[in-house]
Design a protein around this motif. Structure first.
Motif, short mmCIF file in Angstrom:
data_model
loop_
_atom_site.label_atom_id
_atom_site.label_comp_id
_atom_site.label_asym_id
_atom_site.label_seq_id
_atom_site.Cartn_x
_atom_site.Cartn_y
_atom_site.Cartn_z
N TYR A 59 -76.43 35.89 105.53
CA TYR A 59 -75.02 35.85 105.89
C TYR A 59 -74.62 37.10 106.66
N ILE A 60 -73.67 36.93 107.57
CA ILE A 60 -73.07 38.12 108.17
C ILE A 60 -72.09 38.71 107.15
N ASP A 61 -71.81 39.98 107.29
CA ASP A 61 -71.02 40.68 106.28
C ASP A 61 -69.64 40.07 106.08
N SER A 62 -69.00 39.65 107.14
CA SER A 62 -67.60 39.20 107.03
C SER A 62 -67.43 37.91 106.25
N VAL A 63 -68.51 37.17 106.01
CA VAL A 63 -68.37 35.91 105.27
C VAL A 63 -69.05 35.95 103.91
N LYS A 64 -69.73 37.05 103.61
CA LYS A 64 -70.40 37.16 102.31
C LYS A 64 -69.39 37.01 101.18
N GLY A 65 -69.73 36.19 100.19
CA GLY A 65 -68.83 35.97 99.08
C GLY A 65 -67.81 34.87 99.32
N ARG A 66 -67.67 34.43 100.56
CA ARG A 66 -66.72 33.35 100.90
C ARG A 66 -67.41 32.10 101.40
N PHE A 67 -68.50 32.25 102.14
CA PHE A 67 -69.22 31.12 102.69
C PHE A 67 -70.56 30.96 101.97
N THR A 68 -70.98 29.70 101.84
CA THR A 68 -72.28 29.41 101.24
C THR A 68 -73.02 28.41 102.11
N ILE A 69 -74.23 28.78 102.52
CA ILE A 69 -75.06 27.88 103.30
C ILE A 69 -76.10 27.27 102.36
N SER A 70 -76.33 25.98 102.51
CA SER A 70 -77.30 25.30 101.65
C SER A 70 -77.98 24.20 102.43
N GLY A 71 -79.13 23.78 101.92
CA GLY A 71 -79.89 22.77 102.61
C GLY A 71 -80.21 21.59 101.73
N ASN A 72 -80.44 20.45 102.35
CA ASN A 72 -80.88 19.24 101.66
C ASN A 72 -82.07 18.71 102.47
N ASN A 73 -83.26 19.15 102.08
CA ASN A 73 -84.43 18.84 102.88
C ASN A 73 -84.68 17.35 103.06
N PRO A 74 -84.57 16.53 102.02
CA PRO A 74 -84.84 15.10 102.24
C PRO A 74 -83.92 14.47 103.27
N LYS A 75 -82.73 15.05 103.43
CA LYS A 75 -81.77 14.49 104.39
C LYS A 75 -81.75 15.27 105.70
N ASN A 76 -82.65 16.27 105.83
CA ASN A 76 -82.68 17.11 107.04
C ASN A 76 -81.29 17.64 107.36
N SER A 77 -80.62 18.11 106.33
CA SER A 77 -79.22 18.52 106.49
C SER A 77 -78.98 19.94 105.98
N VAL A 78 -78.04 20.60 106.61
CA VAL A 78 -77.60 21.94 106.20
C VAL A 78 -76.08 21.90 106.09
N TYR A 79 -75.56 22.55 105.07
CA TYR A 79 -74.12 22.56 104.83
C TYR A 79 -73.59 23.98 104.84
N LEU A 80 -72.35 24.12 105.24
CA LEU A 80 -71.67 25.42 105.19
C LEU A 80 -70.37 25.23 104.41
N GLN A 81 -70.38 25.68 103.16
CA GLN A 81 -69.18 25.64 102.33
C GLN A 81 -68.37 26.89 102.63
N MET A 82 -67.15 26.70 103.07
CA MET A 82 -66.30 27.83 103.47
C MET A 82 -65.09 27.88 102.54
N ASP A 83 -65.00 28.93 101.78
CA ASP A 83 -63.90 29.12 100.84
C ASP A 83 -63.07 30.34 101.23
N ASN A 84 -61.85 30.38 100.71
CA ASN A 84 -60.95 31.50 100.99
C ASN A 84 -60.89 31.78 102.49
N LEU A 85 -60.65 30.74 103.24
CA LEU A 85 -60.64 30.85 104.70
C LEU A 85 -59.50 31.75 105.17
N LYS A 86 -59.77 32.47 106.25
CA LYS A 86 -58.80 33.38 106.85
C LYS A 86 -58.51 32.94 108.28
N ALA A 87 -57.39 33.39 108.81
CA ALA A 87 -57.03 33.02 110.18
C ALA A 87 -58.12 33.43 111.17
N GLU A 88 -58.78 34.55 110.90
CA GLU A 88 -59.83 35.02 111.81
C GLU A 88 -61.10 34.18 111.74
#
Length: 128
Positions: A59-88
């Motif tokens: 993760y880049i520093d500005s999203v640590k603790g707020r964003f979570t990247i995860s994968g689902n290999n059988p589905k060839n998929s990657v997800y980005l859960q974004m919490d506590n979103l900011k205007a920036e």
């Protein structure tokens, strides 16, 4: 090889969104996958990357603790859960496959030139 993102939208500051990235046409576990974003008038910057074979994240520093990247290999998929979103966080978010390496790293996540096979992007708008 193709990459397709989905899940963008509009949300108020403090809210959450989850982005999805589906890969096809290549052996998913042989590459790293990265999420990048581009705000109006700015360069495309890395947000988070993942080693597909073992889901190791970076993760880049500005999203640590707020964003979570995860994968689902059988589905060839990657997800980005974004919490506590900011205007920036407002930007078009892109998913992409690494060009050469299968490992997520600070180098990969800070240089868009190290990735290829980009998706079309999905817009995330955060209002304050």
């Amino acid at each position: 090889a193709q990459i397709a993102e989905s899940g963008g939208g509009s949300v108020q500051a403090g809210g959450s969104l989850i982005l999805s990235c589906v890969a096809s046409g290549f052996n998913y576990e042989d590459y790293a996958i990265g999420w990048f974003r581009q705000a109006p008038g700015k360069e495309r910057d890395g947000v988070a990357c993942i080693t597909s074979s073992d889901d190791r994240p970076y993760y880049i520093d500005s999203v640590k603790g707020r964003f979570t990247i995860s994968g689902n290999n059988p589905k060839n998929s990657v997800y980005l859960q974004m919490d506590n979103l900011k205007a920036e966080d407002t930007a078009v978010y892109y998913c992409a496959r690494s060009a050469y390496t299968k490992y997520a790293s600070s180098s990969l996540c800070s240089n868009s030139r190290l990735l290829e096979v980009w998706g079309q992007g999905t817009l995330v708008t955060v209002s304050s």
